[in-house]
Scaffold this motif. Sequence first.
Motif, mmCIF file in Angstrom:
data_model
loop_
_atom_site.group_PDB
_atom_site.id
_atom_site.type_symbol
_atom_site.label_atom_id
_atom_site.label_comp_id
_atom_site.label_asym_id
_atom_site.label_seq_id
_atom_site.Cartn_x
_atom_site.Cartn_y
_atom_site.Cartn_z
ATOM 1 N N SER A 187 -0.519 7.884 -6.524
ATOM 2 C CA SER A 187 -0.785 8.517 -5.593
ATOM 3 C C SER A 187 0.227 8.162 -4.423
ATOM 4 C CB SER A 187 -2.150 8.005 -5.078
ATOM 5 O OG SER A 187 -2.456 8.565 -3.725
ATOM 6 N N ALA A 188 0.969 9.098 -3.795
ATOM 7 C CA ALA A 188 2.025 8.729 -2.914
ATOM 8 C C ALA A 188 1.459 8.334 -1.414
ATOM 9 C CB ALA A 188 2.704 10.129 -2.602
ATOM 10 N N THR A 189 0.024 8.543 -1.523
ATOM 11 C CA THR A 189 -0.720 8.001 -0.271
ATOM 12 C C THR A 189 -0.890 6.711 -0.519
ATOM 13 O OG1 THR A 189 -1.370 10.115 0.306
ATOM 14 C CG2 THR A 189 -2.382 8.049 1.448
ATOM 15 N N GLU A 190 -1.931 6.345 -1.737
ATOM 16 C CA GLU A 190 -1.974 4.974 -1.875
ATOM 17 C C GLU A 190 -1.005 3.885 -2.277
ATOM 18 O OE1 GLU A 190 -5.063 5.208 -4.687
ATOM 19 O OE2 GLU A 190 -6.554 6.382 -3.711
ATOM 20 N N ASP A 191 0.059 4.618 -2.977
ATOM 21 C CA ASP A 191 1.181 3.712 -3.367
ATOM 22 C C ASP A 191 2.315 4.201 -2.560
ATOM 23 O OD1 ASP A 191 0.074 2.872 -5.819
ATOM 24 O OD2 ASP A 191 0.017 4.635 -6.327
ATOM 25 N N LYS A 192 1.944 4.154 -1.070
ATOM 26 C CA LYS A 192 3.201 4.488 -0.046
ATOM 27 C C LYS A 192 4.319 3.500 -0.183
ATOM 28 C CE LYS A 192 0.614 1.984 3.390
ATOM 29 N NZ LYS A 192 -0.003 2.380 5.094
ATOM 30 N N ASP A 193 4.342 2.376 -0.541
ATOM 31 C CA ASP A 193 5.305 1.359 -0.594
ATOM 32 C C ASP A 193 6.394 1.890 -1.768
ATOM 33 O OD1 ASP A 193 4.751 -0.054 1.789
ATOM 34 O OD2 ASP A 193 3.961 -1.541 0.573
ATOM 35 N N ILE A 194 5.647 2.197 -2.888
ATOM 36 C CA ILE A 194 6.448 2.463 -3.947
ATOM 37 C C ILE A 194 7.101 3.817 -3.648
ATOM 38 C CG2 ILE A 194 6.322 3.409 -6.363
ATOM 39 C CD1 ILE A 194 3.899 1.376 -6.896
ATOM 40 N N GLU A 195 6.539 4.958 -2.945
ATOM 41 C CA GLU A 195 7.246 6.216 -2.830
ATOM 42 C C GLU A 195 8.202 5.939 -1.813
ATOM 43 O OE1 GLU A 195 7.065 10.233 -2.861
ATOM 44 O OE2 GLU A 195 6.154 8.761 -4.176
ATOM 45 N N SER A 196 7.971 4.937 -0.776
ATOM 46 C CA SER A 196 9.248 4.667 0.108
ATOM 47 C C SER A 196 10.417 4.283 -0.622
ATOM 48 C CB SER A 196 8.614 3.823 1.138
ATOM 49 O OG SER A 196 9.738 3.267 1.955
ATOM 50 N N ILE A 197 10.067 3.497 -1.790
ATOM 51 C CA ILE A 197 11.143 2.564 -2.436
ATOM 52 C C ILE A 197 12.038 3.867 -3.197
ATOM 53 C CG2 ILE A 197 11.636 1.296 -4.304
ATOM 54 C CD1 ILE A 197 9.453 -0.485 -3.147
ATOM 55 N N ILE A 198 11.191 4.724 -3.900
ATOM 56 C CA ILE A 198 11.737 5.778 -4.577
ATOM 57 C C ILE A 198 12.500 6.839 -3.799
ATOM 58 C CG2 ILE A 198 11.303 7.897 -6.287
ATOM 59 C CD1 ILE A 198 8.815 6.168 -7.191
ATOM 60 N N VAL A 199 11.955 7.094 -2.691
ATOM 61 C CA VAL A 199 12.753 7.823 -1.668
ATOM 62 C C VAL A 199 14.083 7.675 -1.438
ATOM 63 C CG1 VAL A 199 12.676 9.334 0.509
ATOM 64 C CG2 VAL A 199 10.342 9.500 -0.823
#
Length: 206
Positions: A187-199
């Motif tokens: 979940s891009a919302t719940e895993d926002k730190d991971i999403e930020s790292i990937i982006v």
Amino acid sequence: MKYSRLFILLFVILAAMGVKAQETTEHVIWPVLGKNDTIRVAATNDGGYMIPWIALQEVKIMGLRIWRSAADQAAFNRLRYNVLKVMPYALYAKRRYEKLERDLALVNDKKTQKKLVKECDNEIKKMFNTEIKELTITQGQILTKLIDREVGRTTYDIVKQTKGGFAAFSYQLVARVVGHNLKTTYSATEDKDIESIIVNSGYYQQ
């Protein structure tokens, strides 16, 4: 007689098209070009004025993150290291699974389809035996999330579709023993730190 009518009709259509083209270009005002204006760009007619424009790549502006404590920053740095460690495996799984789906769509023979699935399975196992088995439990958990992010299906669903329900159930049992869950979703919302790292990782930059 029929040919003459057809010729007249064709002449009228072409004449009308010529008049229309003349009407659309006659009153258009183009910008004055300078000596250095040598790059061809697109243009849009805005009320008779041709406005040149060029498409730019998306620019993401990220604010400077302020950490509440050194421990929080250290935790994020560990997460970043783990995400970047397993991201190549998730991208590989995406490419390999997409290739398998394309190959399966081209054949109807069950025997050939099983052969294609087995080849894919052997490639994944080879990578697992040489590299993925060295991952930590945390890295493995992140990998299952990223596979769901990239492929759009959980690892469990992929195994179930390609190997069957019993194989997926067996793999899940083994995974749970070592602290993994093949049904983990992203979940891009719940895993926002991971999403930020990937982006910000550069993997998707053109």
